[in-house]
Design an enzyme around this catalytic site. Structure first.
Site: not given
Length: 355
Positions: A63, A65
């Site tokens: 994931k 950022d």
């Protein structure tokens, strides 16, 4: 790693996929079945879950950022659009330059613009600083794009293909790229072990994607995100002044949306540095108001209330029993162009978890 789907054995492994920019069509030639290139595609969004889905039907990625972007490449011309549809091509010069070097006639890449820290981890605060903060006008030469999907290629809209096929083309297109446009690698293994390893290495979490899914705009559950540390967007509704803290801000007062009202969810007093605190104080002092925009039953005095305009990205561990953020840390301001949604509170948080 992405594998060639049985129905698409079109590419050799040893060379990256390339095409030439298209010349104007010869009117004497028959029309080819080409798809119009979309001006913009609403992104596919990941659904937040407490645990990753497991099994052979799912693939996993880090994931990232940063800011969600789409890179549109058409006959050497590049447009970089934010999640909200704003043109930020000029703000990501390195990504623009590397996209032009891909050697493809037309393509739309979906991905995330990030800045990596010294340990090679994405750092949202550094990304914001490189852009000049919220509302800043700087161009971020330090930003790179991790591409995780290919939506349009060489005159063809490929969103209806399964994810494994789209990633196969994307992987070949970016095979030799290590500059400002890079492939977001998929990770093989058990989703639970991958998630645990991501958290152990200080990453924000993982994304799980259903392998056979087409690309569909919206948050439909075919992409799932699992966070190591909770991070959401909250509205700043005031601050507590301090004569000793950086920028004169002791803590920020935060709110979330519930229906048409703002609901106070606590404060955050960590995560600032000298530069970000001073810049934030200047912005807040231009938004002051006499009355609070939320119901506030706390005991602190001399609070400064502001118009609910600035959206902060906040990391936190959990919720308290009375609906306040626990162990919150400021992580920067979100841009309007990033179209970040303020956290919605449907019912009071309970058992340490958000509603």
């Amino acid at each position: 790693m992405a594998k060639s789907p049985p129905s698409k054995p079109l590419l050799a492994d040893e060379k990256p996929l390339r095409s030439r920019p298209r010349k104007p069509r010869d009117s004497l030639q028959p029309r080819l079945p080409l798809d119009p290139m979309p001006a913009r595609i609403e992104p596919c969004l990941a659904l937040l879950k407490p645990r990753p889905p497991i099994g052979p039907d799912w693939l996993y990625e880090i994931k990232w950022d940063g800011y969600r972007i789409a890179v549109h490449l058409n006959n050497g011309n590049v447009r970089i659009l934010t999640r909200g549809g704003h043109d930020w091509t000029h703000r990501f010069p390195a990504i623009e330059a590397d996209a032009k070097r891909l050697g493809v006639g037309s393509a739309i890449l979906d991905g995330e613009a990030v800045v990596l820290d010294e340990q090679g981890r994405p750092n949202f605060a550094q990304l914001q600083q490189s852009l000049g903060g919220r509302g800043g006008k700087l161009n971020s030469g330090a930003s790179i794009m991790f591409a995780f999907d290919l939506l349009y290629f060489d005159g063809h809209d490929i969103r209806s293909l399964e994810l494994t096929a789209r990633r196969y083309f994307l992987q070949s297109l970016l095979k030799n790229e290590h500059g400002a446009v890079r492939l977001s690698e998929e990770i093989e293994g058990d989703g639970r072990e991958i998630y645990a390893a991501a958290c152990e290495h200080g990453l924000k979490g993982i994304i799980a994607k259903y392998k056979d899914s087409p690309y569909r705009s919206g948050r439909l559950g075919e992409w799932v995100k699992v966070k190591c540390v909770q991070s959401d967007s909250f509205m700043i509704v005031g601050y507590e002044p301090s004569s000793v803290a950086r920028g004169g801000i002791g803590s920020l007062l935060l709110a979330t949306r519930k229906g048409n009202d703002w609901v106070y969810v606590g404060s955050v007093g960590t995560g600032f540095n000298e530069r970000s605190a001073e810049d934030l104080r200047r912005k807040l002092d231009r938004l002051t108001r006499k009355t609070p925009p939320v119901k506030y039953a706390g005991r602190r005095k001399n609070l400064v209330w502001v118009q609910p305009t600035l959206v902060a990205e906040i990391e936190y561990r959990a919720w308290t029993h009375d609906g306040k953020l626990r162990q919150a840390s400021y992580n920067g301001l979100r841009e309007v162009q990033d179209n970040a949604a303020v956290y919605q509170l449907d019912s009071p948080p309970s058992n340490g978890s958000p509603a």
